[in-house]
Scaffold this motif. Structure first.
Motif, PDB file in Angstrom:
ATOM      1  N   PRO A   1      17.592  20.961  14.677  1.00 34.30           N
ATOM      2  CA  PRO A   1      17.947  22.308  14.242  1.00 34.30           C
ATOM      3  C   PRO A   1      18.689  22.362  12.906  1.00 34.30           C
ATOM      4  N   LYS A   2      19.104  21.218  12.400  1.00 29.31           N
ATOM      5  CA  LYS A   2      19.876  21.193  11.167  1.00 29.31           C
ATOM      6  C   LYS A   2      19.260  20.192  10.209  1.00 29.31           C
ATOM      7  N   PRO A   3      18.852  20.633   9.012  1.00 30.30           N
ATOM      8  CA  PRO A   3      18.251  19.695   8.040  1.00 30.30           C
ATOM      9  C   PRO A   3      19.262  18.656   7.580  1.00 30.30           C
ATOM     10  N   CYS A   4      18.738  17.523   7.137  1.00 30.69           N
ATOM     11  CA  CYS A   4      19.606  16.491   6.572  1.00 30.69           C
ATOM     12  C   CYS A   4      20.185  16.976   5.242  1.00 30.69           C
ATOM     13  N   SER A   5      21.380  16.551   4.950  1.00 32.81           N
ATOM     14  CA  SER A   5      21.994  16.934   3.688  1.00 32.81           C
ATOM     15  C   SER A   5      21.293  16.240   2.529  1.00 32.81           C
ATOM     16  N   GLU A   6      21.428  16.809   1.347  1.00 32.84           N
ATOM     17  CA  GLU A   6      20.789  16.224   0.170  1.00 32.84           C
ATOM     18  C   GLU A   6      21.359  14.851  -0.143  1.00 32.84           C
ATOM     19  N   GLY A   7      22.652  14.669   0.088  1.00 25.96           N
ATOM     20  CA  GLY A   7      23.254  13.357  -0.130  1.00 25.96           C
ATOM     21  C   GLY A   7      22.698  12.315   0.818  1.00 25.96           C
ATOM     22  N   HIS A   8      22.441  12.710   2.073  1.00 24.26           N
ATOM     23  CA  HIS A   8      21.886  11.776   3.055  1.00 24.26           C
ATOM     24  C   HIS A   8      20.478  11.340   2.641  1.00 24.26           C
ATOM     25  N   VAL A   9      19.673  12.299   2.185  1.00 20.84           N
ATOM     26  CA  VAL A   9      18.310  11.972   1.749  1.00 20.84           C
ATOM     27  C   VAL A   9      18.358  11.077   0.512  1.00 20.84           C
ATOM     28  N   LEU A  10      19.270  11.372  -0.400  1.00 21.16           N
ATOM     29  CA  LEU A  10      19.371  10.576  -1.623  1.00 21.16           C
ATOM     30  C   LEU A  10      19.783   9.138  -1.320  1.00 21.16           C
ATOM     31  N   LYS A  11      20.686   8.937  -0.368  1.00 20.15           N
ATOM     32  CA  LYS A  11      21.106   7.584  -0.007  1.00 20.15           C
ATOM     33  C   LYS A  11      19.967   6.825   0.684  1.00 20.15           C
ATOM     34  N   THR A  12      19.165   7.534   1.488  1.00 17.41           N
ATOM     35  CA  THR A  12      18.004   6.891   2.118  1.00 17.41           C
ATOM     36  C   THR A  12      17.010   6.447   1.054  1.00 17.41           C
ATOM     37  N   HIS A  13      16.824   7.275   0.032  1.00 18.59           N
ATOM     38  CA  HIS A  13      15.946   6.896  -1.084  1.00 18.59           C
ATOM     39  C   HIS A  13      16.486   5.656  -1.801  1.00 18.59           C
TER      40      HIS A  13
ATOM     41  N   ALA B   1       0.813  -1.213   0.000  1.00 19.62           N
ATOM     42  CA  ALA B   1       0.000   0.000   0.000  1.00 19.62           C
ATOM     43  C   ALA B   1       0.849   1.265   0.000  1.00 19.62           C
ATOM     44  N   LEU B   2       2.168   1.103  -0.100  1.00 24.07           N
ATOM     45  CA  LEU B   2       3.065   2.264  -0.074  1.00 24.07           C
ATOM     46  C   LEU B   2       2.885   3.101  -1.336  1.00 24.07           C
ATOM     47  N   GLU B   3       2.756   4.406  -1.181  1.00 29.29           N
ATOM     48  CA  GLU B   3       2.572   5.329  -2.290  1.00 29.29           C
ATOM     49  C   GLU B   3       3.725   6.319  -2.353  1.00 29.29           C
ATOM     50  N   ALA B   4       3.871   6.952  -3.509  1.00 24.99           N
ATOM     51  CA  ALA B   4       4.940   7.940  -3.685  1.00 24.99           C
ATOM     52  C   ALA B   4       4.769   9.111  -2.722  1.00 24.99           C
ATOM     53  N   GLU B   5       3.523   9.452  -2.405  1.00 28.41           N
ATOM     54  CA  GLU B   5       3.271  10.557  -1.482  1.00 28.41           C
ATOM     55  C   GLU B   5       3.824  10.255  -0.092  1.00 28.41           C
ATOM     56  N   ASP B   6       3.820   8.969   0.303  1.00 23.62           N
ATOM     57  CA  ASP B   6       4.404   8.599   1.596  1.00 23.62           C
ATOM     58  C   ASP B   6       5.903   8.870   1.615  1.00 23.62           C
ATOM     59  N   LEU B   7       6.566   8.579   0.510  1.00 24.72           N
ATOM     60  CA  LEU B   7       8.003   8.875   0.428  1.00 24.72           C
ATOM     61  C   LEU B   7       8.246  10.377   0.411  1.00 24.72           C
ATOM     62  N   ASP B   8       7.370  11.122  -0.253  1.00 24.72           N
ATOM     63  CA  ASP B   8       7.516  12.583  -0.270  1.00 24.72           C
ATOM     64  C   ASP B   8       7.452  13.158   1.138  1.00 24.72           C
ATOM     65  N   ARG B   9       6.541  12.626   1.954  1.00 25.68           N
ATOM     66  CA  ARG B   9       6.435  13.124   3.330  1.00 25.68           C
ATOM     67  C   ARG B   9       7.688  12.791   4.139  1.00 25.68           C
ATOM     68  N   LEU B  10       8.270  11.621   3.879  1.00 25.58           N
ATOM     69  CA  LEU B  10       9.513  11.269   4.568  1.00 25.58           C
ATOM     70  C   LEU B  10      10.626  12.234   4.199  1.00 25.58           C
ATOM     71  N   TYR B  11      10.798  12.502   2.920  1.00 23.15           N
ATOM     72  CA  TYR B  11      11.885  13.382   2.486  1.00 23.15           C
ATOM     73  C   TYR B  11      11.664  14.811   2.962  1.00 23.15           C
ATOM     74  N   LYS B  12      10.402  15.226   3.018  1.00 19.75           N
ATOM     75  CA  LYS B  12      10.108  16.565   3.544  1.00 19.75           C
ATOM     76  C   LYS B  12      10.514  16.656   5.003  1.00 19.75           C
ATOM     77  N   ALA B  13      10.242  15.596   5.784  1.00 27.89           N
ATOM     78  CA  ALA B  13      10.641  15.593   7.190  1.00 27.89           C
ATOM     79  C   ALA B  13      12.158  15.641   7.334  1.00 27.89           C
ATOM     80  N   MET B  14      12.881  14.960   6.444  1.00 28.23           N
ATOM     81  CA  MET B  14      14.340  14.967   6.520  1.00 28.23           C
ATOM     82  C   MET B  14      14.906  16.335   6.172  1.00 28.23           C
ATOM     83  N   PHE B  15      14.328  16.985   5.162  1.00 30.85           N
ATOM     84  CA  PHE B  15      14.808  18.310   4.781  1.00 30.85           C
ATOM     85  C   PHE B  15      14.389  19.382   5.790  1.00 30.85           C
ATOM     86  N   SER B  16      13.358  19.086   6.611  1.00 29.28           N
ATOM     87  CA  SER B  16      12.860  20.064   7.582  1.00 29.28           C
ATOM     88  C   SER B  16      13.343  19.775   8.993  1.00 29.28           C
ATOM     89  N   LYS B  17      14.273  18.856   9.148  1.00 29.50           N
ATOM     90  CA  LYS B  17      14.747  18.483  10.475  1.00 29.50           C
ATOM     91  C   LYS B  17      15.334  19.697  11.203  1.00 29.50           C
TER      92      LYS B  17
END
Length: 477
Positions: A137-149, A119-135
């Motif tokens: 006091p310091k957001p996750c780096s783009e490389g970190h998010v890309l490796k998680t993907h 039942a996993l949808e692309a929107e669920d992944l979008d919410r995860l990446y948004k949370a990582m970029f909005s962390k």
């Protein structure tokens, strides 16, 4: 003997005492030889027959549904990382496996773990990446998010091959973060400045090897004298030195972490988050998250800890190579290694019985292996003294690829020197510097200037023709 599937209209449907309609249909045999009978139920006979028709269609197409409930994202990723990823034709390396688990515990399980995998949808992944970029006091780096993907995409790909899902939603969306970042490399002048400083230091030959043949940091630190043939000036790269995380050797890891310590009578488990004005973890990566009730971390303090510390492991792509990677050394680097060997023998005699006989080429003064963190600090200090801008240790690998390209070495040879299994990876390591573009500009200048030379050639040819004609006219007269 194969069983013939019934027609969906011929399957009997009965009304049960629970008020629902039920039907059972045989779809084949189980691995033990028993009949594989599937049950379907619904509020009406039409609903049940529709389910039977869909079941028989999948069985006929070779897509017989698995027995049991569909796993959640957390359940499937635990199965994948425990029973599948460490084994098989292409098992994950230990450090890669630890990194996958870390991303699962920190991000994938908290945000996606409770969802059914199909039942996993692309929107669920979008919410995860948004949370990582909005962390904060310091957001996750783009490389970190890309490796998680990439971890999610790989886990869903294995689920697709095992017929747990019908699609890989991570492949249906664009990867998060920024596009590829150009890899840096040292110029020829910067390399010479670094080597000039390295020549005055202990283990200076280490940096000559790094810039000459471009091995990975672990491959250089894992070199042993038995891997070197200084008479023929070649090196066989078949090991790398890595620092691996410790694992519990006791029977109950959670109880091991909870046992009282000298400075902490309550053990190492943390079940409460830090206050907002926490000063204990100020200046670090941030406050650590609370432990789970069955936490199995804190293995580094286990009295029976195992499989950790500085360990020799096989380098990348070792299983896919038909033979060990053998690379020729420049004569000057081979000469420096001979001198380095004599220096190390003198240190061995000086230390005496305290010498650790590990056979490492680059080690501490007592023979202990060189920690990658110490090697990293030496590289940073080397750059500062040489007046070269700050760069990673891995930059030497890129610099080797660029230098070989500028020297006109074939790309396949560069691939063998660097030890890449894919030629596309080698292309990504090479930096087309200004020298190569200057050669291209000179070649283009020659090509562009060629047409302008042709009129002069025709004029010169016309002058010769006129001269010959004039001489013939004179002779005839």
């Amino acid at each position: 003997m194969e069983l013939e599937l019934p027609h969906w209209k011929d399957v009997p449907v009965t009304l049960g005492s629970d008020g629902l309609y039920h039907a059972k249909v045989t779809v084949g045999r189980k691995p033990n030889g028993d009949l594989d009978r599937r049950h379907r139920s619904g509020k009406s006979e039409a609903v049940v027959r529709r389910k039977i028709r869909e079941l028989l269609r999948k069985v006929t197409a070779g897509q017989k549904p698995r027995v049991g409930r569909v796993p959640t994202v957390e359940q499937w990723f635990r199965i994948w990382l425990t029973d599948i990823a460490p084994y098989g034709a292409r098992p994950l390396a230990r450090r890669s496996l630890d990194d996958y688990w870390s991303r699962c515990h920190n991000w994938i399980f908290p945000h996606l773990g409770g969802l059914l995998i199909d039942a996993l949808e692309a929107e669920d992944l979008d919410r995860l990446y948004k949370a990582m970029f909005s962390k904060k006091p310091k957001p996750c780096s783009e490389g970190h998010v890309l490796k998680t993907h990439a971890v999610i995409r790989r886990g869903l790909e294995i689920a697709l091959r095992r017929e747990r899902v019908t699609r890989n939603v991570a492949k249906l969306m664009d990867p998060p973060g920024a596009p590829r970042v150009a890899r840096e490399s040292l110029s020829a002048d910067e390399s010479r400045a670094v080597l000039e400083v390295a020549s005055r230091r202990r283990n200076g030959a280490r940096w000559y090897v790094g810039l000459a043949i471009g091995p990975r940091q672990g491959e250089t630190l894992g070199l042993r004298w038995s891997d070197l043939d200084l008479d023929n000036e070649i090196v066989t790269i078949q090991w790398q030195l890595q620092r691996l995380g410790w694992r519990h050797g006791c029977d109950d890891p959670s109880a091991c972490g909870a046992r009282p310590r000298a400075k902490n009578r309550n053990g190492l488990h943390r079940f409460e988050p830090c206050p907002k004005d926490c000063k204990r973890h100020k200046g670090t990566r941030g406050c650590p998250p609370p432990c789970k009730r069955d936490c199995e971390e804190h293995a580094s303090t286990c009295p029976k800890k195992q499989d950790g510390g500085l360990v020799l492991t096989r380098p990348k792509g070792w299983r896919r190579r038909p033979h060990p990677r053998v690379v020729a050394l420049p004569p000057g680097v081979a000469r420096l290694l001979r001198e380095h060997k004599e220096t190390q023998k003198a240190e061995m005699r000086e230390v005496g019985t305290y010498w650790h006989a590990n056979d490492y080429v680059f080690c501490h003064r007592d023979g202990r292996p060189m920690d990658p963190r110490v090697d990293w600090a030496d590289w940073k200090d080397l750059l500062r003294e040489a007046g070269v801008p700050d760069a990673r240790v891995h930059v030497m690998r890129h610099s080797t690829a660029t230098a070989l390209l500028e020297l006109g070495v074939d790309l396949s040879i560069v691939q063998e020197v660097l030890g890449h299994s894919d030629l596309r990876t080698t292309r990504g390591y090479q930096d087309v510097g200004v020298e190569l573009t200057r050669r291209a500009a000179a070649a283009m200048e020659t090509r562009m200037a060629a047409p302008s030379q042709r009129p002069a050639e025709r004029l010169q040819m016309a002058s010769v023709t006129d001269l010959v004609t004039e001489r013939l006219r004179r002779r005839s007269s």
